[in-house]
Design an enzyme around this catalytic site. Structure first.
Site, PDB file in Angstrom:
ATOM      1  N   ASP A 155       0.869  -1.173   0.000  1.00 15.99           N
ATOM      2  CA  ASP A 155       0.000   0.000   0.000  1.00 15.99           C
ATOM      3  C   ASP A 155       0.904   1.220   0.000  1.00 15.99           C
ATOM      4  OD1 ASP A 155      -2.301   1.770   0.492  1.00 15.99           O
ATOM      5  OD2 ASP A 155      -3.334  -0.079   1.051  1.00 15.99           O
ATOM      6  N   HIS A 202      -3.145   3.187  -4.465  1.00 22.82           N
ATOM      7  CA  HIS A 202      -2.483   2.753  -3.230  1.00 22.82           C
ATOM      8  C   HIS A 202      -1.047   2.278  -3.497  1.00 22.82           C
ATOM      9  CE1 HIS A 202      -5.766   3.113  -0.377  1.00 22.82           C
ATOM     10  NE2 HIS A 202      -6.589   2.629  -1.281  1.00 22.82           N
ATOM     11  N   GLU A 259     -10.006   2.227  -4.861  1.00 22.19           N
ATOM     12  CA  GLU A 259      -9.770   3.640  -4.542  1.00 22.19           C
ATOM     13  C   GLU A 259      -8.640   4.252  -5.364  1.00 22.19           C
ATOM     14  OE1 GLU A 259     -11.135   3.930   0.054  1.00 22.19           O
ATOM     15  OE2 GLU A 259      -9.170   3.047  -0.253  1.00 22.19           O
TER      16      GLU A 259
HETATM   17  C1  ACM Z   1     -10.855  -0.909   0.803  1.00 24.22           C
HETATM   18  O1  ACM Z   1     -11.360  -0.850   1.928  1.00 24.22           O
HETATM   19  N1  ACM Z   1     -10.291   0.164   0.269  1.00 24.22           N
HETATM   20  C2  ACM Z   1     -10.874  -2.112   0.016  1.00 24.22           C
END
Ligand code: ACM
Length: 777
Positions: free
Chosen positions: A200, A280, A344
């Site tokens: 991440d 991410h 995201e």
């Molecule tokens: C997530 O909670 N962004 C998968």
């Protein structure tokens, strides 16, 4: 006489016999069978079995290679080193394979002479062992030499094949020892998929042979942790600065990964690796900036970020890189899937990037969502070519789902439903039910580790198969999992606190059929499990057994009442600051307090306390009900503000959604309070909220003045409250001492931070404030 005496003696002996026998019977009857997750079928018998140093262990041929594991697991919860024999006679535990049973199913029989386990496969044997271990633990909190378990017969097997727990090791790194403990507690709850969120923005955690900078650079960040659990400052931590050394983090070597995979296999757990792309990805582009659209220096993120963290999907090298990473991951992990994230993804850099825009045109893609979909489709080809199936978060649906993808539904159930209807496999993990990084109780009484709420009861109420699916479509739902994102989870105690007891509920959602689930029965079974966790010294949340404290002020007095997540709660309370006991007042109806009180309350059962004591001080202060007006000039929101709320004795909570106690102010504001008689005052306290991600900042300075014959005179000044403009989310209570006699008109100026400071997420924007009460003492 003699005869009579004998009779009398026999009678006494008979009576003693009855008492002893009935005593034994009662203790056998009282043995607990509170296994979680609840087995398919459990029949109690009148007997019990005692495991002691003479008990032997026998293991059928098919399970022989696992003998040591079985021995160790029994030793862990009894300290007994059982002797292994192939010819048990009495006082034995035997593990056998029964090919008539389905995989992962088992039968467990406990008689007064032995314990017999028959399992469909090794997995079934592991689950039988876990049921047995739970019986040992809940029935032998104090035992040291012999361990009683109730006579019973269990026939059991899982409802769903995917029973998962996800741990984010990027935001905070967790050691190999801790990951083993995770695999241990998962196995105890019959969970079988450990989803390892390995990359991440805040760190890349897997050793990569081909891309060493992912470990040299990508695995380390600058430490901006705080140990204060009242401060939730994940958003907007100061980024790494030029010249700073990144030394917080780590990664798992290939050897450690292999060791953990084997450790999981022994517990019937498969490990699913996740490399989260194309969003991410700040740790990846910090290591290899050529993978980003804009080639510049990137740092591994110190806290949460939401932009400048994406791979460039119009760059051929990105796909070469992903091919190499995926093939290393595929080679290392035996599980049939690779999770590529996909969630995201901030696409603003793709929008600005000419090459990406040309790529969209050249490939006839609709927009940036189409571009993400293109990227995921390409990744699926790579994953499939490496002999694996692709899993992604439900954003991979946007712009068109890749042909063979499995979807992990987290933004509610919608993505999962849509995917199942299209014939794609689905793992259900909707955040409102299954996210363990949310708070599990009333926000004022929880450590400030979560940014939303998922109570145990909500988690337990989750139905894995949505009603809207047909039986045929429901077959695509592989199961469910809980996710623990670790932005706030900087140590083991926080990890276990957020995980337990909700993981019990998640395990039961995944293992037990919906028709066999029952909330009241679940909370009963939870009580002995709490005792075990307490004995183990595990930090866990007792919030389900805490009362919920509600109040309503009316400017004169405050009505107070309690509710509970459990049925028929025995809630006891005090109003004088003393510790509630089993003899304290029993709550039955709404209370009214007319002067300042410290309310303490707890749930009780059979004279003992079930959860924690909750505590809150309610001020019935000198300005209660006093009229408030605004005397400052700038206030464009005036019309929407309920000024009475500032002296009505209603006190807001930290998670403020829908909480009408809080009043919004967009500017520095000066209030005037008119007392109906001269009042001696000592202090003024302003309560304000901060949630800096939403541009909500706490009061920056408070000035107090009173009217005297010459006009207004300042009697108190907080000065600049610099700790109030650190980023984060919490509730502030700032007091200004201003002792003054005979006040009739009081002015309180609450100064807002002028402009959101440099380096904050919302740098340069206008802040606003939320205040709930002007407390005058
Ligand atoms: C997530 O909670 N962004 C998968």
């Amino acid at each position: 006489m003699h005869f009579k005496f004998l009779i009398k003696n026999y009678f006494v002996i008979f009576l003693i016999g009855i008492i002893i026998l009935s005593g034994c019977q009662t203790s056998t009857k009282d043995l607990k069978v509170s296994i979680i997750p609840k087995p398919v079928d459990l029949q109690r018998t009148e007997t019990s079995f005692l495991i002691n140093e003479k008990t032997t262990l026998s293991v059928g041929n098919e399970l022989k290679t696992h003998t040591n594991f079985l021995l160790q697991e029994i030793e862990k919860c009894t300290s007994l080193q059982l002797t292994v024999t192939d010819a048990p006679t009495e006082n034995f535990i035997v593990f056998l394979i029964d090919n008539n049973l389905k995989a992962d199913n088992y039968h467990l029989n406990i008689t007064n002479t032995h314990i017999k386990i028959e399992a469909g496969n090794y997995g079934g044997a592991v689950y039988a062992l876990q049921s047995l271990k739970q019986l040992i633990k809940i029935n032998n909190l104090e035992q040291t030499k012999s361990f009683i378990v109730p006579g019973l017969s269990i026939k059991d097997g899982p409802e769903f094949g995917w029973r998962g727990y996800m741990l984010d090791v990027s935001r905070h790194f967790h050691s190999v020892k801790e990951i083993k403990e995770v695999l241990d507690f998962m196995s105890e709850l019959k969970l079988n998929r450990f989803h390892w969120h390995l990359s991440d923005d805040q760190g890349f955690r897997l050793e990569m042979k081909k891309f060493p900078k992912l470990n040299q650079i990508g695995s380390w960040r600058v430490d901006r942790n705080t140990t204060d659990e009242n401060i939730n400052a994940v958003w907007g931590r100061l980024p790494q600065q030029e010249g700073e050394v990144a030394s917080y983090g780590g990664f798992y070597t290939r050897e450690q990964v292999k060791e953990l995979i084997a450790y999981g296999q022994e517990r019937n757990i498969e490990i699913l690796p996740e490399i989260d792309v194309p969003g991410h990805s700040q740790a990846i582009i910090a290591s290899y900036p050529e993978l980003a659209c804009e080639k510049k220096k990137y740092y591994v993120a110190t806290g949460a970020v939401r932009e400048n963290n994406t791979l460039c999907p119009s760059n051929a090298y990105t796909y070469e890189f992903m091919q190499a990473v995926i093939s290393e991951v595929a080679e290392l992990f035996p599980i049939g899937y690779i999770h590529i994230g996909g969630d995201e993804c901030n696409k603003s850099n793709w929008k600005k990037h000419a090459q990406c825009q040309n790529f969209i045109k050249k490939h006839n893609l609709k927009d940036e969502h189409g571009l993400q979909s293109y990227f995921i489709h390409e990744l699926e080809k790579i994953v499939n070519a490496n002999g694996k199936e692709l899993i992604g978060w439900d954003e991979i649906l946007d712009g068109g789902l890749a042909p063979n993808a499995t979807v992990m539904s987290w933004r509610g159930e919608k993505g999962g439903i849509e995917s199942a209807k299209m014939g794609h496999d689905v793992i259900m993990s909707p955040s409102s039910y299954q996210y363990l990084d949310f708070k599990q109780g009333q926000s004022d009484f929880e450590p400030n580790l979560g940014y939303a709420q998922t109570l145990l009861s909500k988690c337990y109420s989750y139905k894995v198969i949505p009603d809207t699916l047909t039986q045929q479509e429901a077959k695509y739902i592989l199961g469910t999992q809980a996710n623990l994102w670790s932005e706030s989870i900087s140590d083991w105690g926080k990890l276990t606190y957020m995980t337990f007891p909700r993981l019990f509920a998640v395990a039961e959602n995944a293992w037990t059929s919906q028709k066999n689930k029952n909330w009241d029965n679940f909370t009963e079974r939870l009580k002995p499990q709490f005792k075990v966790m307490e004995k183990q010294g595990l930090r866990f949340a007792k919030s389900v057994f805490n009362p919920w404290l509600h109040h309503q002020g009316n400017g004169k007095s405050i009505k107070i009442w309690f509710t509970s997540e459990i049925s028929n709660p025995e809630i006891r309370y005090t109003l004088d600051g003393s510790e509630p006991s089993a003899k304290s007042n029993l709550f039955s109806d709404t209370l009214t307090i007319e002067k300042t009180a410290i309310v303490k309350a707890a749930l009780f059962e059979n004279d003992s306390r079930l959860g924690d004591v909750i505590e809150k001080e309610f001020f019935v202060h000198k300005a209660a009900g006093v009229p408030v007006k605004i005397v400052s000039e700038t206030d464009e929101t005036k019309s929407k503000i309920n000024l009475n709320a500032l002296t009505d004795l209603c006190y807001g909570q930290l998670l403020e959604r829908g909480d009408t106690c809080w009043q919004r102010f967009d500017n520095t504001v000066e209030f005037e309070l008119s007392f109906d008689k001269p009042t001696d005052i000592e202090s003024v306290t302003i309560r304000s909220l901060r949630h800096t991600l939403q541009t909500l900042y706490a009061a920056y300075r408070i000035e107090v003045s009173v009217k005297d014959t010459d006009g207004f005179k300042q009697v108190g000044d907080s000065g600049y409250l610099n700790e109030n403009i650190i980023q984060g989310r919490n509730l502030f209570s700032n007091t200004v001492n201003c002792p003054t006699k005979g006040v009739t008109i009081l002015r309180v100026k609450v100064i807002k931070v002028k402009e959101i400071p440099e380096n904050h997420v919302n740098e340069g924007k206008q802040a606003f404030m939320k205040l709930d009460e002007i407390i005058v003492l």
